[in-house]
Design a protein around this motif. Structure first.
Motif, mmCIF file in Angstrom:
data_model
loop_
_atom_site.group_PDB
_atom_site.id
_atom_site.type_symbol
_atom_site.label_atom_id
_atom_site.label_comp_id
_atom_site.label_asym_id
_atom_site.label_seq_id
_atom_site.Cartn_x
_atom_site.Cartn_y
_atom_site.Cartn_z
ATOM 1 N N ILE A 33 0.843 -1.202 0.000
ATOM 2 C CA ILE A 33 0.000 0.000 0.000
ATOM 3 C C ILE A 33 0.877 1.251 0.000
ATOM 4 O O ILE A 33 0.624 2.191 -0.741
ATOM 5 C CB ILE A 33 -0.971 -0.016 1.196
ATOM 6 N N ASP A 34 1.904 1.263 0.840
ATOM 7 C CA ASP A 34 2.823 2.408 0.874
ATOM 8 C C ASP A 34 3.474 2.627 -0.479
ATOM 9 O O ASP A 34 3.595 3.763 -0.948
ATOM 10 C CB ASP A 34 3.898 2.198 1.936
ATOM 11 N N ASP A 35 3.911 1.554 -1.125
ATOM 12 C CA ASP A 35 4.537 1.658 -2.444
ATOM 13 C C ASP A 35 3.558 2.194 -3.481
ATOM 14 O O ASP A 35 3.937 2.983 -4.354
ATOM 15 C CB ASP A 35 5.100 0.307 -2.889
ATOM 16 N N SER A 36 2.305 1.793 -3.388
ATOM 17 C CA SER A 36 1.288 2.298 -4.315
ATOM 18 C C SER A 36 1.090 3.802 -4.145
ATOM 19 O O SER A 36 0.962 4.532 -5.127
ATOM 20 C CB SER A 36 -0.045 1.584 -4.101
ATOM 21 N N VAL A 37 1.099 4.250 -2.902
ATOM 22 C CA VAL A 37 0.957 5.682 -2.633
ATOM 23 C C VAL A 37 2.169 6.442 -3.167
ATOM 24 O O VAL A 37 2.023 7.496 -3.800
ATOM 25 C CB VAL A 37 0.769 5.932 -1.114
ATOM 26 N N ILE A 38 3.357 5.914 -2.941
ATOM 27 C CA ILE A 38 4.575 6.558 -3.442
ATOM 28 C C ILE A 38 4.545 6.630 -4.966
ATOM 29 O O ILE A 38 4.860 7.668 -5.555
ATOM 30 C CB ILE A 38 5.839 5.816 -2.944
ATOM 31 N N THR A 39 4.163 5.539 -5.619
ATOM 32 C CA THR A 39 4.090 5.523 -7.083
ATOM 33 C C THR A 39 3.151 6.608 -7.587
ATOM 34 O O THR A 39 3.478 7.351 -8.517
ATOM 35 C CB THR A 39 3.620 4.136 -7.584
ATOM 36 N N THR A 40 1.992 6.726 -6.957
ATOM 37 C CA THR A 40 1.017 7.744 -7.358
ATOM 38 C C THR A 40 1.579 9.149 -7.157
ATOM 39 O O THR A 40 1.424 10.015 -8.023
ATOM 40 C CB THR A 40 -0.288 7.574 -6.564
ATOM 41 N N LYS A 41 2.248 9.385 -6.039
ATOM 42 C CA LYS A 41 2.827 10.699 -5.768
ATOM 43 C C LYS A 41 3.932 11.040 -6.769
ATOM 44 O O LYS A 41 4.033 12.185 -7.215
ATOM 45 C CB LYS A 41 3.377 10.759 -4.340
#
Length: 101
Positions: A33-41
């Motif tokens: 989930i954290d990686d998905s948020v980072i990717t989006t940012k």
């Protein structure tokens, strides 16, 4: 009988928790989930940069390490994309796999 059910459910609970843990090759649920948020940012930050907006730069994140891929027009553009990605909160490192056309 109650003790056996309790032991069974406790063992099941422990196995479920172990399944949520991470390994060197696989992220835990929270890390995913954290990686998905980072990717989006990172994608948003790249899109907001005027010189990078029109380019198609692929972004993938694994355990906080961002990998950029795709084609760019110059090495300066590739460096700029790395800079933008590094400034995003949560990014631990950037692997720049961008190729200059």
């Amino acid at each position: 009988m109650t003790k056996r059910f309790a032991a069974f459910f406790f063992a099941l609970f422990v196995l479920a928790l172990a399944g949520c843990g991470s390994t060197p090759q696989q992220a835990s649920t929270g890390q995913y989930i954290d990686d998905s948020v980072i990717t989006t940012k990172v994608k948003a930050a790249i899109f907001e940069e005027p010189n990078l907006k029109t380019l198609e730069i692929g972004v993938e994140t694994f355990k906080g390490i961002v990998q950029l891929s795709g084609f760019v027009n110059s090495s300066a553009t590739a460096l700029k994309a790395s800079e933008v990605a590094r400034k995003v909160e949560g990014v631990k490192g950037v692997k720049n796999s961008l190729v200059v056309k």
